[in-house]
Write an enzyme that holds these catalytic residues in place. Structure first.
Site, short mmCIF file in Angstrom:
data_model
loop_
_atom_site.label_atom_id
_atom_site.label_comp_id
_atom_site.label_asym_id
_atom_site.label_seq_id
_atom_site.Cartn_x
_atom_site.Cartn_y
_atom_site.Cartn_z
N ASN A 155 8.75 -114.79 51.49
CA ASN A 155 9.99 -114.04 51.52
C ASN A 155 11.08 -114.88 50.86
OD1 ASN A 155 10.97 -115.91 53.47
ND2 ASN A 155 10.19 -114.66 55.16
N LEU A 156 12.29 -114.36 50.78
CA LEU A 156 13.35 -115.06 50.06
C LEU A 156 13.66 -116.42 50.68
CD1 LEU A 156 15.95 -112.29 49.12
CD2 LEU A 156 14.56 -113.67 47.56
N GLU B 121 11.65 -118.40 52.41
CA GLU B 121 10.55 -119.31 52.10
C GLU B 121 10.57 -119.73 50.64
OE1 GLU B 121 7.69 -117.24 55.50
OE2 GLU B 121 7.59 -116.63 53.39
N ASP C 280 3.36 -109.28 57.62
CA ASP C 280 1.93 -109.16 57.93
C ASP C 280 1.35 -107.88 57.32
OD1 ASP C 280 2.21 -111.46 59.42
OD2 ASP C 280 2.31 -110.43 61.35
#
Length: 481
Positions: A197-198, A200, A265
């Site tokens: 995601n952004l 991470e 997920d």
């Protein structure tokens, strides 16, 4: 374009999920007062519910899409581990969980009252290198039974040997997907795709100041870390697939967000299943994006069913607005897919040379007899033979575009250019196989082209009355004075 026939092959996907498994426990109850001991609410528990969390939730998402899935992770020798194992069995997931006595099963306990989370309690300790080595040994034993390896990293220690796991999987010819949590993405070297995601992405050194900087920094990461592709999930901005040679952006597909818990997920689980069903990577990502749009509209770490995904895809295809320009064979695929999704197909036909109020009302009435309306549209040559040399007033392409813009019309299919069609829609009706055949005017059912064929197949035939005073011929006469 998405090959919708692949949705009939979801059970071909064989995915091994490896990672940090956990138990999500929910304590639910009402709140009537504040504790006399401290300024906190007192929640009277009325329900306790256990759910699969972390990598176990990824496996659950895969299982609910009808794919074959195995799960490998670490649990403790405790009641929480037993509960998680039971849940996995109920969902048809092959559980290869390694039980160890030194540390507890990771558990996240949430207290919920009046639809709000009051507090979350986490029970966890990071696993040791020895635990991770045992996990990697087990992966190598399970690889022959799967085509895809999905690594779900929640940074709890069980994936300290993730590099060895990926190397083993690639050496065995498996496709590797990783949901990363490490700042150093090089630990995932050799993976086919990462799904950060952004947050991470930024933690790993990604630049999100603008799109070009994002693409450039992502490609630099891929090169440096030996990874083939990155799917960057961007919350309300959708998601972007980035490879060394191209990028594809997919806008968010949800109007109202209820809960983003577990959405990542669902994304990586759906991606793995769609790849396993034979979809190309960009189309698999598009399906994962649609799945994310469904799951964030639900409460908690939810899953998506094939039926829900099929319905979402159907709506997505219709929203593209390309109901006439889409190739004929693809339209027939879409129609068949709608039938498999339980939708009722209605068919009608006509020239629709100058669209007027009578046409609009008639088509709305026809659509009301089912879920999707297919309009067979006479070609220009067919109209000329039927109506005379001065017709049509509007050419096929323009007539089709106007019809396709109506909310009642889902697909427009031309007919009449082939001599063997004899200016009737019979061949088209036989290909569409509608549930309901509709004709307007004073016809009797036995005189309607295609009626006997539709009835023989178990369908219905309906005759609707045209609106008095509305006709293309009358409009033309009025214009001509």
């Amino acid at each position: 374009m998405i090959d919708i026939t692949k949705l009939n092959q979801l059970n071909n996907a064989r995915v091994l999920v490896v990672g940090d498994v956990m138990l999500d426990r929910y304590y639910q109850g009402d709140t009537q007062r504040i504790s006399p001991e401290a300024p906190v609410p007192v929640v009277k528990i009325s329900k306790i519910e256990d759910k699969a969390g972390g990598a176990a939730n990824v496996a659950r998402n895969i299982a609910h899409l009808d794919a074959k899935v195995g799960l490998l992770g670490l649990i403790g020798d405790d009641a929480e581990g037993d509960s998680l194992t039971t849940i996995l069995g109920q969902d048809g997931i092959y559980s290869a969980l390694l039980k160890q006595a030194e540390l507890p099963t990771i558990a996240k306990m949430r207290v919920i009252s009046r639809h709000q989370q009051v507090v979350r309690l986490d029970v966890e300790q990071n696993f040791s290198l020895a635990h991770s080595e045992a996990l990697a040994d087990k992966v190598e034993a399970l690889l022959p039974d799967y085509d895809f390896v999905l690594v779900s990293d929640y940074n709890k220690g069980s994936l300290a040997t993730v590099g060895r796991i990926i190397q083993s999987a690639k050496a065995a010819g498996k496709y590797v997907l990783v949901d990363p949590k490490q700042a150093d993405l090089s630990v995932y070297r050799g993976a086919d795709i990462l799904t950060p995601n952004l947050s991470e992405f930024r933690l790993a050194g990604g630049d999100t100041s603008n799109d070009e900087a994002m693409f450039s920094s992502a490609r630099a990461m891929l090169t440096r870390c030996g990874i083939a592709a990155m799917l960057l999930t961007r919350s309300e901005h959708g998601m972007t697939l980035i490879t060394q040679s191209e990028q594809h952006h997919f806008p968010a597909q949800v109007l109202e967000v209820s809960d983003v818990t577990g959405a990542g997920d669902t994304v990586i689980a759906t991606l793995a299943v769609m790849l396993g069903a034979g979809m190309a990577l960009p189309q698999a990502v598009e399906m994962a994006n649609l799945a994310a749009g469904i799951v964030v509209g639900k409460l908690g770490a939810a899953t998506v069913s094939p039926a829900e995904l099929a319905s979402k895809l159907n709506k997505h295809l219709f929203s593209q607005g390309d109901v006439y320009q889409t190739p004929f064979d693809k339209v027939l695929q879409h129609i068949e897919f709608a039938k498999q999704n339980g939708e009722r197909i209605v068919f009608t036909n006509g020239c629709f040379d100058i669209l007027h109020a009578g046409h609009v009302r008639y088509l709305a009435q026809a659509k009301a007899l089912g879920d999707r309306l297919v309009v067979g549209l006479n070609s220009d040559a067919s109209i000329k033979r039927l109506k005379g040399e001065t017709r049509p007033v509007n050419p096929l392409n323009e007539r089709a575009i106007v019809l396709a813009s109506l909310a009642s019309v889902d697909w427009v299919l031309p007919f009449g250019d082939n001599a063997d069609e004899q200016d009737t829609p019979l061949q088209l009706i036989l290909k569409v196989k509608p549930d309901v055949l509709v004709k307007g005017g004073d016809y009797s059912i036995d005189t309607i082209v295609g009626a006997s064929e539709v009835l023989a197949a178990g369908g219905e035939v309906k005759v609707l009355q045209f609106v008095d005073g509305c006709s293309t011929s009358a409009i033309i006469k009025k214009i001509q004075g």
